[in-house]
Design a protein around this motif. Structure first.
Motif, short mmCIF file in Angstrom:
data_model
loop_
_atom_site.label_atom_id
_atom_site.label_comp_id
_atom_site.label_asym_id
_atom_site.label_seq_id
_atom_site.Cartn_x
_atom_site.Cartn_y
_atom_site.Cartn_z
N ASN A 89 0.74 -1.31 -0.28
CA ASN A 89 0.25 -0.12 -0.22
C ASN A 89 1.24 1.50 0.10
N HIS A 90 2.21 1.15 0.09
CA HIS A 90 3.28 1.67 0.17
C HIS A 90 2.89 3.57 0.71
N ARG A 91 2.77 3.07 1.77
CA ARG A 91 3.18 3.81 2.89
C ARG A 91 3.99 2.71 4.54
N VAL A 92 3.64 4.00 5.77
CA VAL A 92 4.12 3.65 6.89
C VAL A 92 2.34 3.83 7.63
N GLN A 93 1.90 3.31 8.66
CA GLN A 93 0.82 2.93 9.32
C GLN A 93 0.91 3.28 10.81
N GLN A 94 0.69 4.19 11.34
CA GLN A 94 0.33 4.26 13.02
C GLN A 94 -0.40 2.88 13.78
N PHE A 95 -0.62 2.95 14.74
CA PHE A 95 -0.94 2.33 15.47
C PHE A 95 -0.79 2.67 17.36
N SER A 96 -1.83 2.69 18.14
CA SER A 96 -1.86 2.66 19.29
C SER A 96 -1.27 0.72 19.41
N LEU A 97 -1.14 1.07 21.08
CA LEU A 97 -0.62 -0.14 21.31
C LEU A 97 -1.68 -1.73 21.17
N LYS A 104 -0.88 7.80 9.41
CA LYS A 104 -0.15 7.06 8.31
C LYS A 104 0.55 7.91 7.52
N THR A 105 1.77 7.99 6.65
CA THR A 105 2.32 8.68 5.80
C THR A 105 1.42 9.44 4.66
N ILE A 106 2.14 10.70 4.79
CA ILE A 106 1.27 11.10 3.45
C ILE A 106 1.79 11.32 1.98
N THR A 107 3.04 10.61 2.34
CA THR A 107 3.73 11.07 0.97
C THR A 107 3.55 9.03 0.52
N VAL A 108 3.59 9.11 -0.60
CA VAL A 108 3.66 7.03 -1.07
C VAL A 108 5.47 7.44 -0.88
N LEU A 109 5.09 5.90 -0.29
CA LEU A 109 6.75 5.33 0.23
C LEU A 109 6.52 3.96 -0.82
N THR A 110 7.42 4.15 -1.58
CA THR A 110 7.50 2.88 -3.20
C THR A 110 7.80 1.47 -1.99
N ASN A 111 6.64 0.56 -1.81
CA ASN A 111 7.28 -0.12 -0.93
C ASN A 111 7.65 -0.46 0.07
N ALA A 126 13.25 2.31 5.02
CA ALA A 126 14.02 1.42 3.90
C ALA A 126 12.85 0.80 2.82
N THR A 127 13.09 1.78 1.54
CA THR A 127 12.08 0.75 0.57
C THR A 127 12.79 0.27 -0.47
N ARG A 128 12.91 0.22 -1.27
CA ARG A 128 14.21 -1.07 -2.76
C ARG A 128 14.80 0.04 -3.06
N LYS A 129 14.90 1.53 -3.30
CA LYS A 129 15.43 2.22 -3.99
C LYS A 129 16.01 2.80 -2.70
N THR A 130 15.20 3.45 -1.96
CA THR A 130 15.64 5.24 -1.30
C THR A 130 15.65 4.69 0.51
N VAL A 131 15.81 5.64 1.56
CA VAL A 131 15.63 5.80 2.46
C VAL A 131 15.30 7.11 2.74
N TYR A 132 14.05 6.72 3.72
CA TYR A 132 13.30 8.02 4.58
C TYR A 132 14.16 8.52 5.48
N ILE A 133 14.07 9.61 5.61
CA ILE A 133 14.57 9.96 7.15
C ILE A 133 12.99 10.76 7.94
N LEU A 134 12.42 10.65 7.86
CA LEU A 134 11.50 10.66 8.96
C LEU A 134 11.52 11.63 10.52
N LYS A 135 11.54 13.39 11.03
CA LYS A 135 11.94 13.92 11.56
C LYS A 135 10.96 13.80 12.18
#
Length: 135
Positions: A89-97, A104-111, A126-135
């Motif tokens: 789904n090309h994203r990272v989701q956030q959940f409570s425990l 969720k991330t608003i930027t499309v993250l390829t895989n 980490a994706t197949r081609k890039t490492v994104y840094i979230l601050k």
């Protein structure tokens, strides 16, 4: 049939998860007396206690918030939010425990697959081609 192996006091303990079979587990992290397992084949996160007893799960296959299409890496952030790489789904989701969707991330993250935290708190994705840094 998948077994879960834990390491306690320098020995390995193997347990089976009963009726909640794991299908392609891709990551496992401990939290207090529980283990959170990303079950990619069943598109969910399953929670077990230390003895391997199934406690609960959250998520199912889909594209909506709180649903997954091949969940993979995950981590707990500094506020004990669970971040899960939702690979297809090309994203990272956030959940409570307890499994409540909280963002969720608003930027499309390829895989996105891997996710880690730097000592300063930055989140690396980490994706197949890039490492994104979230601050």
């Amino acid at each position: 049939d998948t077994s879960v192996i834990t390491c306690r006091r320098n020995y390995f303990h193997t347990w089976r998860q009963g009726s909640e079979k794991l299908n392609k587990p891709t990551s496992c992290i401990p939290f207090k007396n529980e283990f959170l397992v990303t079950d990619s084949g069943n598109n969910c996160v399953k929670v077990f206690d230390q003895s391997g007893t199934f406690l609960h799960k959250f998520g199912k296959k889909g594209k909506q918030d709180g649903q997954f299409n091949w969940p993979s890496g995950k981590l707990l952030d500094n506020c004990n939010n669970l971040l899960v790489s939702d690979t297809n789904n090309h994203r990272v989701q956030q959940f409570s425990l307890d499994g409540r969707f909280s963002g969720k991330t608003i930027t499309v993250l390829t895989n996105p697959t891997g996710i880690a935290r730097e000592p300063d708190g930055c989140i690396l994705i980490a994706t197949r081609k890039t490492v994104y840094i979230l601050k």
